[in-house]
Design an enzyme around this catalytic site. Structure first.
Site, PDB file in Angstrom:
ATOM      1  N   ASN A  12      67.430  -3.365  88.513  1.00  0.00           N
ATOM      2  CA  ASN A  12      66.962  -4.379  87.560  1.00  0.00           C
ATOM      3  C   ASN A  12      66.961  -5.756  88.191  1.00  0.00           C
ATOM      4  OD1 ASN A  12      66.939  -2.489  85.441  1.00  0.00           O
ATOM      5  ND2 ASN A  12      69.042  -2.976  84.848  1.00  0.00           N
ATOM      6  N   ASP A  14      68.311  -9.288  86.991  1.00  0.00           N
ATOM      7  CA  ASP A  14      69.178  -9.823  85.933  1.00  0.00           C
ATOM      8  C   ASP A  14      68.850 -11.292  85.659  1.00  0.00           C
ATOM      9  OD1 ASP A  14      70.416  -7.365  86.013  1.00  0.00           O
ATOM     10  OD2 ASP A  14      72.269  -8.079  86.959  1.00  0.00           O
ATOM     11  N   GLY A 226      93.614  -2.103  85.591  1.00  0.00           N
ATOM     12  CA  GLY A 226      93.507  -1.263  86.784  1.00  0.00           C
ATOM     13  C   GLY A 226      92.765   0.031  86.534  1.00  0.00           C
ATOM     14  N   ALA A 250      79.019  -6.033  86.755  1.00  0.00           N
ATOM     15  CA  ALA A 250      78.992  -5.188  87.962  1.00  0.00           C
ATOM     16  C   ALA A 250      80.379  -4.852  88.517  1.00  0.00           C
ATOM     17  CB  ALA A 250      78.126  -5.795  89.067  1.00  0.00           C
ATOM     18  N   ALA A 251      81.445  -5.228  87.809  1.00  0.00           N
ATOM     19  CA  ALA A 251      82.791  -4.873  88.299  1.00  0.00           C
ATOM     20  C   ALA A 251      82.910  -3.354  88.449  1.00  0.00           C
ATOM     21  CB  ALA A 251      83.850  -5.390  87.341  1.00  0.00           C
ATOM     22  N   GLY A 252      82.427  -2.629  87.436  1.00  0.00           N
ATOM     23  CA  GLY A 252      82.476  -1.168  87.476  1.00  0.00           C
ATOM     24  C   GLY A 252      81.576  -0.620  88.580  1.00  0.00           C
TER      25      GLY A 252
HETATM   26  O1  RIB Z   1      76.538  -3.024  85.442  1.00  0.00           O
HETATM   27  C1  RIB Z   1      75.897  -4.262  85.482  1.00  0.00           C
HETATM   28  C2  RIB Z   1      74.425  -4.089  85.407  1.00  0.00           C
HETATM   29  O2  RIB Z   1      74.095  -3.596  84.145  1.00  0.00           O
HETATM   30  C3  RIB Z   1      73.643  -5.372  85.545  1.00  0.00           C
HETATM   31  O3  RIB Z   1      73.341  -5.704  86.868  1.00  0.00           O
HETATM   32  C4  RIB Z   1      72.421  -5.137  84.673  1.00  0.00           C
HETATM   33  O4  RIB Z   1      71.247  -4.999  85.397  1.00  0.00           O
HETATM   34  C5  RIB Z   1      72.746  -3.896  83.865  1.00  0.00           C
HETATM   35  O5  RIB Z   1      72.025  -2.851  84.291  1.00  0.00           O
END
Ligand code: RIB
Length: 300
Positions: A12, A14, A226, A250-252
């Site tokens: 994507n 963003d 955590g 985007a942490a995950g």
């Molecule tokens: O996990 C984060 C992402 O979720 C973003 O970059 C956004 O594009 C959505 O897909």
């Protein structure tokens, strides 16, 4: 020889707004900074895996447009193999509208565009990438039919499948026994198991449900607390690093890309989770999705 990672998923662009607070229905909030970043769960995970030292194939579909071209340029810069990033003539590159508040929390709306048109036939075209890989990492931001196809194909080719079930959606029960590792967060865990994860006991209960369905390994990510891990012989909880949070977007994804690299390098579970926690801690201390992904040297 270095093990290869195939990431299958969304890409994507963003559109990110920083605001003091999230707008309520009908409310207009005057925000602050607006920035455009490369994003998408699949792409973020591919970029994380590559920057953290992995050899990565990315299998995805973008529009034949400026956003798509920019995304591919970025992947190439990160030395990701883009041979199977397909360009769609009819649908645009996926776009995410992201609002980030003062606490670094986000609220996201995605217009999937070309992502929804990554079809099983594309996976067949890209099968050489999966064949060369030992780990296949997939999320739920593309069509579920394609996710199912990827899991079945990869399993039949004896690959280790990592499913990051985000955004939260139910999957067919028959798929669980083909998953080497599932990595839901608390919300996704609740949707998939019916268990609200509030502590180690409830995390263990939820993990047992995944294990009973046939998943080999479970990591439940717990945000600032955590990550919890369980398989048939081992159970651990690995605390997150404390950092000043700017943006949790985007942490995950960073966590998942890092876990894939750690497994490709043969790290044990605790070491792998420590590595992934460190990578995502750096990620949340910066704004943006791919822009926030750290490089391996930053963790050393
Ligand atoms: O996990 C984060 C992402 O979720 C973003 O970059 C956004 O594009 C959505 O897909």
């Amino acid at each position: 020889m270095k093990e290869i990672i195939a990431v299958v998923g969304s890409s994507n662009t963003d559109l990110v707004f920083q605001t003091p607070k999230f707008p309520q229905p009908g409310e207009t909030v005057l925000g602050g900074k607006f920035v455009t970043f490369a994003g998408g769960k699949g792409a973020n995970q591919a970029v994380a895996a590559a920057r953290l030292g992995g050899d990565v194939y990315f299998i995805a579909r973008v529009g034949d447009d400026g956003f798509g071209n920019e995304a591919i340029k970025g992947f190439l810069k990160d030395t990701i193999n883009t041979e199977f990033v397909f360009k769609d003539k009819d649908f645009p590159t996926g776009v995410a509208s992201i609002v980030v508040n003062e606490k670094g929390q986000n609220s996201i709306v995605v217009a999937p565009g070309a992502n929804n048109h990554l079809i099983p036939e594309n996976i067949d075209t890209a099968i050489s990438a999966i064949e060369k890989s030992s780990i296949v990492l997939v999320q739920l931001e593309i069509s579920l039919e394609t996710v199912k196809y990827v899991i079945n194909k990869s399993f039949s080719l004896k690959k280790r499948v990592i499913l990051n079930p985000a955004p939260a959606q139910k999957i067919e029960e028959s798929l669980y026994s083909k998953i080497f590792l599932i990595t839901p967060n608390e919300t996704e865990t609740e949707l998939l198991t019916g268990v609200e994860v509030t502590d180690e006991i409830s995390a263990s209960k939820a993990a047992d449900i995944f294990l009973s369905k046939g998943v080999e390994n479970v990591i439940i990510t717990l945000g600032e607390k955590g990550a919890y891990f369980k398989n048939k012989t081992e159970e651990l909880i690995v605390a997150a690093k404390k950092v000043a949070v700017i943006d949790t977007t985007a942490a995950g994804d960073i966590f998942n890309g890092a876990i894939a690299v750690a497994l490709a390098e043969g790290k044990k579970w605790k070491e792998a989770i420590l590595f992934a926690n460190s990578a995502s801690a750096i990620g949340v201390s910066r704004l943006g999705a791919q822009a926030s992904v750290p490089y391996k040297c930053e963790l050393e």
